[in-house]
Design a protein around this motif. Structure first.
Motif, PDB file in Angstrom:
ATOM      1  N   LEU A  20      39.423  50.169-106.996  1.00  0.00           N
ATOM      2  CA  LEU A  20      39.082  49.563-105.705  1.00  0.00           C
ATOM      3  C   LEU A  20      38.547  48.156-105.946  1.00  0.00           C
ATOM      4  O   LEU A  20      37.593  47.965-106.702  1.00  0.00           O
ATOM      5  N   VAL A  21      39.174  47.167-105.291  1.00  0.00           N
ATOM      6  CA  VAL A  21      38.806  45.764-105.469  1.00  0.00           C
ATOM      7  C   VAL A  21      38.520  45.152-104.107  1.00  0.00           C
ATOM      8  O   VAL A  21      39.275  45.366-103.146  1.00  0.00           O
ATOM      9  N   SER A  22      37.440  44.394-104.013  1.00  0.00           N
ATOM     10  CA  SER A  22      37.079  43.741-102.759  1.00  0.00           C
ATOM     11  C   SER A  22      38.030  42.581-102.461  1.00  0.00           C
ATOM     12  O   SER A  22      38.415  41.833-103.364  1.00  0.00           O
ATOM     13  N   GLU A  23      38.414  42.446-101.186  1.00  0.00           N
ATOM     14  CA  GLU A  23      39.269  41.343-100.759  1.00  0.00           C
ATOM     15  C   GLU A  23      38.500  40.320 -99.924  1.00  0.00           C
ATOM     16  O   GLU A  23      39.089  39.377 -99.396  1.00  0.00           O
ATOM     17  N   VAL A  24      37.170  40.530 -99.800  1.00  0.00           N
ATOM     18  CA  VAL A  24      36.333  39.612 -99.022  1.00  0.00           C
ATOM     19  C   VAL A  24      35.038  39.363 -99.786  1.00  0.00           C
ATOM     20  O   VAL A  24      34.725  40.044-100.775  1.00  0.00           O
ATOM     21  N   ASN A  25      34.281  38.370 -99.301  1.00  0.00           N
ATOM     22  CA  ASN A  25      32.960  38.071 -99.849  1.00  0.00           C
ATOM     23  C   ASN A  25      31.895  38.600 -98.899  1.00  0.00           C
ATOM     24  O   ASN A  25      32.077  38.577 -97.673  1.00  0.00           O
ATOM     25  N   GLY A  26      30.779  39.039 -99.445  1.00  0.00           N
ATOM     26  CA  GLY A  26      29.691  39.459 -98.573  1.00  0.00           C
ATOM     27  C   GLY A  26      28.775  40.452 -99.248  1.00  0.00           C
ATOM     28  O   GLY A  26      28.968  40.848-100.398  1.00  0.00           O
ATOM     29  N   ARG A  27      27.764  40.847 -98.483  1.00  0.00           N
ATOM     30  CA  ARG A  27      26.760  41.794 -98.971  1.00  0.00           C
ATOM     31  C   ARG A  27      27.099  43.187 -98.469  1.00  0.00           C
ATOM     32  O   ARG A  27      27.483  43.372 -97.305  1.00  0.00           O
ATOM     33  N   ILE A  28      26.960  44.172 -99.351  1.00  0.00           N
ATOM     34  CA  ILE A  28      27.249  45.561 -98.986  1.00  0.00           C
ATOM     35  C   ILE A  28      26.104  46.077 -98.114  1.00  0.00           C
ATOM     36  O   ILE A  28      24.937  46.055 -98.512  1.00  0.00           O
ATOM     37  N   ILE A  29      26.449  46.530 -96.907  1.00  0.00           N
ATOM     38  CA  ILE A  29      25.432  47.018 -95.979  1.00  0.00           C
ATOM     39  C   ILE A  29      25.486  48.532 -95.784  1.00  0.00           C
ATOM     40  O   ILE A  29      24.552  49.115 -95.222  1.00  0.00           O
ATOM     41  N   GLU A  30      26.572  49.170 -96.247  1.00  0.00           N
ATOM     42  CA  GLU A  30      26.675  50.625 -96.069  1.00  0.00           C
ATOM     43  C   GLU A  30      27.589  51.196 -97.155  1.00  0.00           C
ATOM     44  O   GLU A  30      28.610  50.605 -97.498  1.00  0.00           O
ATOM     45  N   VAL A  31      27.180  52.366 -97.678  1.00  0.00           N
ATOM     46  CA  VAL A  31      27.956  53.080 -98.694  1.00  0.00           C
ATOM     47  C   VAL A  31      28.102  54.520 -98.247  1.00  0.00           C
ATOM     48  O   VAL A  31      27.131  55.161 -97.820  1.00  0.00           O
ATOM     49  N   SER A  32      29.317  55.061 -98.352  1.00  0.00           N
ATOM     50  CA  SER A  32      29.571  56.445 -97.955  1.00  0.00           C
ATOM     51  C   SER A  32      28.822  57.414 -98.868  1.00  0.00           C
ATOM     52  O   SER A  32      28.685  57.160-100.076  1.00  0.00           O
ATOM     53  N   PRO A  33      28.332  58.542 -98.327  1.00  0.00           N
ATOM     54  CA  PRO A  33      27.698  59.561 -99.182  1.00  0.00           C
ATOM     55  C   PRO A  33      28.650  60.103-100.258  1.00  0.00           C
ATOM     56  O   PRO A  33      28.204  60.619-101.278  1.00  0.00           O
ATOM     57  N   ASN A  34      29.969  59.988-100.011  1.00  0.00           N
ATOM     58  CA  ASN A  34      30.949  60.475-100.976  1.00  0.00           C
ATOM     59  C   ASN A  34      31.281  59.439-102.049  1.00  0.00           C
ATOM     60  O   ASN A  34      32.053  59.742-102.965  1.00  0.00           O
ATOM     61  N   PHE A  35      30.672  58.229-101.915  1.00  0.00           N
ATOM     62  CA  PHE A  35      30.946  57.184-102.903  1.00  0.00           C
ATOM     63  C   PHE A  35      30.002  57.359-104.091  1.00  0.00           C
ATOM     64  O   PHE A  35      29.148  56.524-104.392  1.00  0.00           O
ATOM     65  N   VAL A  36      30.161  58.500-104.763  1.00  0.00           N
ATOM     66  CA  VAL A  36      29.403  58.830-105.974  1.00  0.00           C
ATOM     67  C   VAL A  36      30.386  59.419-106.975  1.00  0.00           C
ATOM     68  O   VAL A  36      31.443  59.942-106.602  1.00  0.00           O
ATOM     69  N   GLU A  37      30.048  59.337-108.260  1.00  0.00           N
ATOM     70  CA  GLU A  37      30.940  59.885-109.279  1.00  0.00           C
ATOM     71  C   GLU A  37      31.208  61.361-109.018  1.00  0.00           C
ATOM     72  O   GLU A  37      30.273  62.156-108.890  1.00  0.00           O
ATOM     73  N   GLY A  38      32.478  61.704-108.902  1.00  0.00           N
ATOM     74  CA  GLY A  38      32.854  63.085-108.625  1.00  0.00           C
ATOM     75  C   GLY A  38      32.914  63.428-107.162  1.00  0.00           C
ATOM     76  O   GLY A  38      33.272  64.566-106.812  1.00  0.00           O
ATOM     77  N   GLY A  39      32.580  62.472-106.263  1.00  0.00           N
ATOM     78  CA  GLY A  39      32.621  62.749-104.841  1.00  0.00           C
ATOM     79  C   GLY A  39      34.045  62.777-104.305  1.00  0.00           C
ATOM     80  O   GLY A  39      34.878  61.949-104.677  1.00  0.00           O
ATOM     81  N   PHE A  40      34.329  63.725-103.433  1.00  0.00           N
ATOM     82  CA  PHE A  40      35.647  63.850-102.817  1.00  0.00           C
ATOM     83  C   PHE A  40      35.658  63.136-101.475  1.00  0.00           C
ATOM     84  O   PHE A  40      34.660  63.131-100.742  1.00  0.00           O
ATOM     85  N   PHE A  41      36.796  62.543-101.135  1.00  0.00           N
ATOM     86  CA  PHE A  41      36.931  61.829 -99.860  1.00  0.00           C
ATOM     87  C   PHE A  41      38.349  62.020 -99.332  1.00  0.00           C
ATOM     88  O   PHE A  41      39.267  62.375-100.075  1.00  0.00           O
ATOM     89  N   ALA A  42      38.494  61.797 -98.023  1.00  0.00           N
ATOM     90  CA  ALA A  42      39.790  61.952 -97.369  1.00  0.00           C
ATOM     91  C   ALA A  42      40.508  60.612 -97.306  1.00  0.00           C
ATOM     92  O   ALA A  42      39.900  59.545 -97.482  1.00  0.00           O
ATOM     93  N   ALA A  43      41.796  60.672 -97.059  1.00  0.00           N
ATOM     94  CA  ALA A  43      42.578  59.447 -96.931  1.00  0.00           C
ATOM     95  C   ALA A  43      42.092  58.654 -95.722  1.00  0.00           C
ATOM     96  O   ALA A  43      41.900  59.206 -94.632  1.00  0.00           O
TER      97      ALA A  43
END
Length: 400
Positions: free
Chosen positions: A72-95
Motif C-alpha cells: 500500500l502506497v500513499s498517492e497524496v500528502n498529508g497527516r493521518i487522522i484515522e486508522v482502521s481497527p483492522n489495520f494491524v498485523e494479521g488483521g483481516f479486512f474486506a474489499a
C-alpha cells in the motif's frame, strides 16, 4: 588248608560269573534304530503379489504463499487522522474497506476552487456563444457570402470551450485526490506488515504497509522429469487440473487441505533441473467455511498429486527390491527363487512392478542373512497371518 583253597577259588568263580552275565547282556541288547537326518528349512514370512489398477500419487513439497501481494502506497500528502481497527498485523479486512484516512481539508478546498473555476469557465463559454450568435446575425444582415472564422468569433469560442474542458479536468483531479485521502483495500485480505500510524505525516509514494489476498493461496512444487511422465499437466483449450492433497502437522495433529494444480512455470530451474508447478487453494483461511483448520501463509506443506492411472500393477514394498531389480520369492516347492522384474515407478514406500511377477506369487519379507537360490524354506506368516497357528509353527520347528 581248606580256607586257603576257598580264598583262591572264590575270586575266580566271581570272575567267571561276571563274564557270563556280561555275555548274556550283550546277546540280549537290541541294535539302535537308524534315523535319517532331514534338512531343517528356514521359517520365512511372505506376502502375496496382487495386481491392482491404481492412480499414481506424485509427492512434492513447498511453502504456502498468497496469490496476491500488494504494498500500500500513499498517492497524496498529508497527516493521518484515522486508522482502521483492522489495520494491524494479521488483521483481516474486506474489499473496499477504508484502512487509512489522510487529512482532507486541503483537498476539499482544492475541489471547491476547481468547481469555481469550472463555473467561471462555463459562464465565459455561454457569454462567448451569445457573441457568436450576434456576430452571425450581423454578418447575415449586412453582407452576403461566407463569413470569415474571425468575424464569427470561432477562435474565441474554441478558446472558451478549451477553458471549460481544462476546468473540468482540474475538478476531476481535485476530486480524485480527495478520494485518495481514503486508502482502501483493493481486495479482501490481511495485513502482513504496516509502516505508519495515527498522526504521522506522509507524502506521495510513502509505503503504508503490505497486504496479502486471502481468496487464493498458491504453493510452488518442484517436479522432476520422472514425475512429469506420470502426470497430466494443464495445457490446451480444455486443460485438466489434477487434484492435490496438501498436508502438514499443525498443533501436533495431521491436517489436510484440498487444492488443484493450475499451471506450471514453464521453465526448468538451471541449478536443480526441476520445473515448478503451482497449486491453488481456495479460501485458505477458511473465512467462508467454519470449523476447518486454516492454511496459513508461510506454512511448509507436503503435497500428493493425482497422476495417471495404470492397470495390472503390483505394488511391492521398496525394501524388497534388490539390486538389479530382483525380488526374492518362495516358489511352489518351498524353495527360494530370485526373480528379475520390470519396475515402472518407485516412491518412498513402494516399487510398482508391471512385469516379472504373477498374481499369487509369494514374496519373501523375512530378513535372511545369506539367501541362496534353491534353499529349502518353510512358510510362516502369509500376509501377516499364520498358515495354521503360531503354536503349530513352533511345534513344527521343534519336530524338525
Amino acid at each position: 588248608m581248606a580256607k586257603q583253597k576257598l580264598k583262591i577259588i572264590l575270586p575266580v568263580l566271581i570272575l567267571f560269573v561276571a563274564i557270563a552275565l556280561m555275555l548274556g547282556l550283550m546277546k540280549g541288547r537290541q541294535p539302535a534304530e537308524q534315523r535319517e537326518d532331514l534338512p531343517v528349512g528356514v521359517l520365512v514370512d511372505t506376502i502375496t503379489a496382487q495386481p491392482e489398477t491404481l492412480i499414481y500419487r506424485i509427492g512434492s513439497q513447498g511453502t504456502v504463499r498468497p496469490k496476491l501481494m500488494t504494498s500500500l502506497v500513499s498517492e497524496v500528502n498529508g497527516r493521518i487522522i484515522e486508522v482502521s481497527p483492522n489495520f494491524v498485523e494479521g488483521g483481516f479486512f474486506a474489499a473496499g474497506e477504508v484502512l487509512v484516512t489522510v487529512e482532507q481539508d486541503d483537498y476539499l478546498t482544492a475541489v471547491k476552487a476547481a468547481e469555481a473555476n469550472l463555473a467561471r469557465a462555463t459562464a465565459a463559454l455561454q457569454e462567448e456563444l451569445a457573441r457568436v450568435r450576434v456576430a452571425e446575425e450581423e454578418w447575415a444582415s449586412f453582407t452576403e457570402g461566407d463569413a470569415p472564422e474571425l468575424g464569427l468569433r470561432r477562435p474565441q469560442l474554441a478558446r472558451e470551450l478549451a477553458n471549460v474542458r481544462s476546468a473540468e479536468a482540474d475538478l476531476e483531479r481535485a476530486a480524485r485526490d480527495l478520494s485518495r485521502t481514503e486508502i482502501r483495500a483493493p481486495y479482501a485480505g490481511l495485513l502482513q506488515s504496516r509502516a505508519v500510524n495515527l498522526g504521522q505525516f506522509i507524502s506521495r509514494g510513502t509505503v503504508l504497509g503490505s497486504i496479502f489476498g486471502t481468496d487464493l493461496a498458491e504453493v510452488r512444487l518442484p517436479l522432476s522429469d520422472n514425475d512429469l511422465a506420470f502426470m497430466h499437466l494443464p495445457s490446451g483449450e480444455q486443460p485438466q487440473f489434477p487434484a492435490v492433497e496438501l498436508s502438514a502437522l499443525v498443533a501436533g495433529q495431521q491436517q489436510q487441505w484440498q487444492g488443484k494444480l493450475v499451471r506450471t512455470e514453464g521453465v526448468l530451474d538451471e541449478r536443480s533441473r526441476v520445473i515448478y508447478a503451482v497449486v491453488q487453494v481456495d479460501d485458505p483461511y477458511r473465512l467462508q467455511t467454519d470449523g476447518q483448520q486454516p492454511l496459513r501463509f508461510g506454512r511448509f506443506v507436503h503435497a500428493s498429486i493425482d497422476g495417471i492411472s495404470s492397470e495390472q500393477v503390483i505394488p511391492v514394498p521398496r525394501n524388497l527390491l534388490r539390486p538389479g531389480n530382483q525380488i526374492l520369492l518362495v516358489n511352489s516347492d518351498k524353495q527360494l527363487e530370485f526373480r528379475t522384474v520390470q519396475v515402472q515407478r518407485t516412491d518412498e514406500r513402494y516399487a510398482y512392478v508391471v512385469a516379472g511377477l504373477d498374481a499369487g506369487d509369494h514374496l519373501a519379507v523375512s530378513a535372511l542373512p545369506n539367501p541362496l537360490a534353491g534353499m529349502q524354506v518353510r512358510l510362516g506368516r502369509v500376509n501377516g497371518e499364520w498358515l495354521d497357528s503360531p503354536a503349530a509353527a513352533g511345534s513344527d520347528m521343534a519336530g524338525d
